[in-house]
Scaffold this motif. Structure first.
Motif, PDB file in Angstrom:
ATOM      1  N   ALA A   1       0.828  -1.210   0.000  1.00 10.69           N
ATOM      2  CA  ALA A   1       0.000   0.000   0.000  1.00 10.69           C
ATOM      3  C   ALA A   1       0.862   1.259   0.000  1.00 10.69           C
ATOM      4  O   ALA A   1       0.464   2.294  -0.539  1.00 10.69           O
ATOM      5  N   ASP A   2       2.054   1.190   0.619  1.00  9.05           N
ATOM      6  CA  ASP A   2       2.881   2.405   0.706  1.00  9.05           C
ATOM      7  C   ASP A   2       3.918   2.511  -0.421  1.00  9.05           C
ATOM      8  O   ASP A   2       4.838   3.325  -0.357  1.00  9.05           O
ATOM      9  N   ALA A   3       3.753   1.708  -1.483  1.00 12.16           N
ATOM     10  CA  ALA A   3       4.695   1.793  -2.610  1.00 12.16           C
ATOM     11  C   ALA A   3       4.473   3.090  -3.371  1.00 12.16           C
ATOM     12  O   ALA A   3       3.366   3.396  -3.802  1.00 12.16           O
ATOM     13  N   ARG A   4       5.551   3.876  -3.531  1.00 18.45           N
ATOM     14  CA  ARG A   4       5.443   5.155  -4.248  1.00 18.45           C
ATOM     15  C   ARG A   4       6.399   5.231  -5.445  1.00 18.45           C
ATOM     16  O   ARG A   4       6.487   6.238  -6.126  1.00 18.45           O
ATOM     17  N   PHE A   5       7.112   4.163  -5.681  1.00 21.54           N
ATOM     18  CA  PHE A   5       8.047   4.130  -6.820  1.00 21.54           C
ATOM     19  C   PHE A   5       8.333   2.663  -7.116  1.00 21.54           C
ATOM     20  O   PHE A   5       8.593   1.883  -6.202  1.00 21.54           O
ATOM     21  N   LEU A   6       8.252   2.298  -8.388  1.00 23.16           N
ATOM     22  CA  LEU A   6       8.500   0.906  -8.774  1.00 23.16           C
ATOM     23  C   LEU A   6       9.625   0.863  -9.816  1.00 23.16           C
ATOM     24  O   LEU A   6       9.636   1.671 -10.748  1.00 23.16           O
ATOM     25  N   VAL A   7      10.555  -0.058  -9.620  1.00 24.13           N
ATOM     26  CA  VAL A   7      11.620  -0.271 -10.607  1.00 24.13           C
ATOM     27  C   VAL A   7      11.401  -1.642 -11.250  1.00 24.13           C
ATOM     28  O   VAL A   7      11.114  -2.622 -10.556  1.00 24.13           O
ATOM     29  N   ILE A   8      11.508  -1.689 -12.574  1.00 24.15           N
ATOM     30  CA  ILE A   8      11.423  -2.971 -13.289  1.00 24.15           C
ATOM     31  C   ILE A   8      12.745  -3.200 -14.016  1.00 24.15           C
ATOM     32  O   ILE A   8      13.140  -2.383 -14.864  1.00 24.15           O
ATOM     33  N   ALA A   9      13.431  -4.268 -13.663  1.00 24.48           N
ATOM     34  CA  ALA A   9      14.641  -4.683 -14.386  1.00 24.48           C
ATOM     35  C   ALA A   9      14.344  -6.041 -14.999  1.00 24.48           C
ATOM     36  O   ALA A   9      13.309  -6.652 -14.703  1.00 24.48           O
ATOM     37  N   GLU A  10      15.223  -6.528 -15.868  1.00 18.67           N
ATOM     38  CA  GLU A  10      15.010  -7.862 -16.436  1.00 18.67           C
ATOM     39  C   GLU A  10      16.361  -8.473 -16.787  1.00 18.67           C
ATOM     40  O   GLU A  10      17.172  -7.859 -17.492  1.00 18.67           O
ATOM     41  N   ALA A  11      16.568  -9.682 -16.282  1.00 17.79           N
ATOM     42  CA  ALA A  11      17.786 -10.421 -16.626  1.00 17.79           C
ATOM     43  C   ALA A  11      17.456 -11.311 -17.809  1.00 17.79           C
ATOM     44  O   ALA A  11      16.417 -11.961 -17.818  1.00 17.79           O
ATOM     45  N   ASP A  12      18.323 -11.342 -18.825  1.00 14.00           N
ATOM     46  CA  ASP A  12      18.080 -12.278 -19.917  1.00 14.00           C
ATOM     47  C   ASP A  12      19.385 -12.934 -20.352  1.00 14.00           C
ATOM     48  O   ASP A  12      20.460 -12.568 -19.897  1.00 14.00           O
ATOM     49  N   GLY A  13      19.237 -13.950 -21.215  1.00 11.62           N
ATOM     50  CA  GLY A  13      20.414 -14.683 -21.691  1.00 11.62           C
ATOM     51  C   GLY A  13      20.168 -16.178 -21.577  1.00 11.62           C
ATOM     52  O   GLY A  13      19.017 -16.623 -21.539  1.00 11.62           O
ATOM     53  N   ASP A  14      21.248 -16.968 -21.502  1.00 13.86           N
ATOM     54  CA  ASP A  14      21.053 -18.409 -21.294  1.00 13.86           C
ATOM     55  C   ASP A  14      20.563 -18.604 -19.854  1.00 13.86           C
ATOM     56  O   ASP A  14      20.776 -17.726 -18.999  1.00 13.86           O
ATOM     57  N   PRO A  15      19.876 -19.714 -19.572  1.00 15.93           N
ATOM     58  CA  PRO A  15      19.211 -19.840 -18.271  1.00 15.93           C
ATOM     59  C   PRO A  15      20.142 -19.609 -17.069  1.00 15.93           C
ATOM     60  O   PRO A  15      19.774 -18.911 -16.125  1.00 15.93           O
ATOM     61  N   ALA A  16      21.360 -20.156 -17.123  1.00 15.22           N
ATOM     62  CA  ALA A  16      22.255 -19.999 -15.965  1.00 15.22           C
ATOM     63  C   ALA A  16      22.694 -18.542 -15.821  1.00 15.22           C
ATOM     64  O   ALA A  16      22.691 -17.977 -14.723  1.00 15.22           O
ATOM     65  N   GLY A  17      23.028 -17.913 -16.951  1.00 10.92           N
ATOM     66  CA  GLY A  17      23.473 -16.513 -16.922  1.00 10.92           C
ATOM     67  C   GLY A  17      22.354 -15.599 -16.451  1.00 10.92           C
ATOM     68  O   GLY A  17      22.574 -14.671 -15.664  1.00 10.92           O
ATOM     69  N   ALA A  18      21.127 -15.859 -16.964  1.00  8.09           N
ATOM     70  CA  ALA A  18      19.994 -15.013 -16.577  1.00  8.09           C
ATOM     71  C   ALA A  18      19.705 -15.167 -15.084  1.00  8.09           C
ATOM     72  O   ALA A  18      19.404 -14.188 -14.385  1.00  8.09           O
ATOM     73  N   GLU A  19      19.813 -16.391 -14.579  1.00  8.94           N
ATOM     74  CA  GLU A  19      19.556 -16.624 -13.157  1.00  8.94           C
ATOM     75  C   GLU A  19      20.603 -15.889 -12.298  1.00  8.94           C
ATOM     76  O   GLU A  19      20.271 -15.238 -11.306  1.00  8.94           O
ATOM     77  N   ALA A  20      21.866 -15.969 -12.733  1.00  7.55           N
ATOM     78  CA  ALA A  20      22.929 -15.296 -11.961  1.00  7.55           C
ATOM     79  C   ALA A  20      22.702 -13.789 -11.958  1.00  7.55           C
ATOM     80  O   ALA A  20      22.811 -13.130 -10.913  1.00  7.55           O
TER      81      ALA A  20
END
Ligand SMILES: Cc1cc2nc3c(=O)[nH]c(=O)nc-3n(C[C@H](O)[C@H](O)[C@H](O)COP(=O)(O)OP(=O)(O)OC[C@H]3O[C@@H](n4cnc5c(N)ncnc54)[C@H](O)[C@@H]3O)c2cc1C
Length: 459
Positions: free
Chosen positions: A270-289
């Protein structure tokens, strides 16, 4: 003009090419309709192919008739909104001419929608990264004309970076190919790049060659909510500072969150006033890291962090993000959304100045956008039917543009100048650079018939 013009065009292109009756209205507006902008045209035509576009341009050029190229009509600068002349819709140029997945490339007509490019590439395990938000409607020709970006521009760049060739009909009806399937080309001046972002003012794009890449097998969004803008901006800086190659780096401020809060998948604190969206991509192991590193960088001061490993979670997130613009519009029925872009280190100041501009004019304000690129969709929420309110929003936008220039940025990062920002351009560029722009326009369009009065206005 009038009936005689329509009869001539019907003879030239065949009656099928004329758009008539109530459908015409659809061709007189773009997304600036949300701020009350509406145009008028002498005729609307949809040529059936490249040769018809050539015949039309030749005909218009001989007679001094203005042309307004039109893609999907999703632009935010009024570029496709006619002020008289002939609207030239590219919607019937919609074939994918060649698709060679093993060579990572596609040649296509200008009227193919952005979403179809995405889908076609995906079906063969490939990826076309530019992802402006109205992809089902926008066309590749419109994307080129606006040099469109989108969330994934942070890692992958904008449309220009994925176009190796542009085919266009220029003054007098000649067809030119600027570049082609070649991945590198420095012969002559870079006219291909010049067409990217030309907003229909240099000629009509009829086709393009795109380069594609193998699709990243894994894409994992990492989100974090904060109680204040300052905390959110500090988190964004940590992503940069830690050298994390996120595919996207987006933000939404409190006003944007309030507009779209109810639909956020899984709910927001309820008190969220700013949201950041990032995204990791690549091969599954790299994206997970990378997802774990992003989690760590964003977690400090966060109210909550989400790591979305399920495909359905990612789909729901981007669907929600795609609806933000419409949710904001829903607040008051209309909105004026700008897209200033500042150096990343001036982001927080730009956010504050956007709010201050709205406050100064008494307008509810919010913003969201491509934080990693310093690209803010600062938005004034208005009743688009109230002329006084529209005028106040225009004044607020002018304050915003001044702020962008003062912060070392630009009045438009991706939407373009079009009709709505044309008076501001000389201010940003200065006299000498403006003169060069005018000379370029004259060299391509000596009779000033390609989308006149847009982007670069001839004195
Ligand atoms: C909900 C929403 C989200 C959006 N998100 C983004 C985003 O994230 N990033 C972004 O960059 N944009 C975004 N946009 C803006 C818009 O979708 C893009 O600018 C898009 O590239 C416009 O394409 P279009 O085909 O609709 O062009 P139109 O609106 O039809 O035209 C735009 C300009 O291009 C010219 N033009 C169109 N086709 C041609 C052609 N074939 N030859 C020459 N000139 C042509 C027109 O004359 C006009 O000046 C968004 C829009 C909406 C509604």
């Amino acid at each position: 003009l009038g009936a005689a013009l329509l009869a001539d065009l019907a003879r030239l292109l065949g009656p099928d090419a004329l758009v008539q009756g109530p459908a015409v209205r659809e061709y007189l507006r773009d997304s600036t309709e949300m701020q009350g902008l509406f145009g008028a045209a002498d005729a609307v035509v949809a040529p059936a192919g490249v040769e018809q576009v050539q015949a039309l341009v030749r005909w218009c050029y001989e007679r001094g008739v203005a042309m307004v190229p039109r893609g999907g009509g999703t632009g935010f600068a009024g570029g496709a909104v006619p002020r008289g002349g002939v609207v030239v819709s590219l919607e019937r140029l919609r074939s994918i001419r060649t698709f060679e997945p093993e060579l990572w490339r596609m040649q296509l007509d200008a009227g193919v929608t952005t979403a179809r490019v995405h889908r076609t590439a995906r079906e063969s395990g490939l990826y076309f990264p530019p992802d402006p938000g109205a992809a089902e409607q926008s066309q590749i020709g419109g994307n080129i004309a606006c040099n469109a970006g989108g969330p994934h521009s942070f890692k992958y760049g904008v449309t220009r970076d994925w176009v190796t060739g542009v085919e266009a009909v220029v003054a007098g009806g000649e067809l030119v190919s600027l570049g082609g399937p070649t991945r590198k080309d420095v012969a002559g001046y870079d006219l291909r790049s010049l067409f990217c972002g030309s907003e229909g003012t240099l000629g009509i794009v009829t086709g393009a060659w795109l380069r594609l890449i193998p699709a990243p097998p894994a894409q994992v969004p990492v989100l974090a909510a904060y109680g204040s803008t300052a905390a959110g901006v500090r988190a964004l800086r940590r992503v940069y500072g830690h050298g994390l190659r996120s595919a996207v780096l987006e933000y939404l401020d409190a006003g944007a969150l309030d507009s779209a809060r109810a639909a956020f998948p899984g709910g927001l604190p309820a008190d969220a006033r700013f949201l950041v969206i990032a995204e990791a991509d690549g091969d599954p192991a790299g994206a997970e890291a990378l997802a774990e590193e992003l989690d760590e960088a964003l977690a400090g001061e966060a109210l909550r962090v989400w790591v979305m490993r399920e495909a359905a979670e990612r789909r729901d997130l981007w669907r929600w993000r795609g609806g933000v613009s419409f949710a904001v519009r829903g607040r008051r029925g209309g909105k004026m959304s700008e897209d200033i872009c500042v150096p990343f280190d001036r982001l927080e100041e730009a956010l504050e100045l956007g709010e201050a501009a709205g406050r100064a004019l008494g307008l509810p304000t919010c913003s969201w956008g491509h934080a990693g690129d310093g690209n803010l969709h600062a938005t004034f929420m208005i009743d688009a039917g109230d002329a006084a309110e529209v005028a106040r929003a225009e004044q607020a936008a002018r304050l915003l543009f001044e702020a962008a220039i003062e912060l070392g940025g630009t009045i438009t990062g991706e939407h373009g100048i079009g009709l709505v920002k044309r008076e501001q351009l000389p201010r940003q560029l200065g006299e000498a650079a403006m003169r060069l722009q005018v000379e370029i326009k004259r060299a391509f369009d000596p009779r000033n018939l390609f989308n006149p009065g847009k982007k670069v206005v001839l004195p």
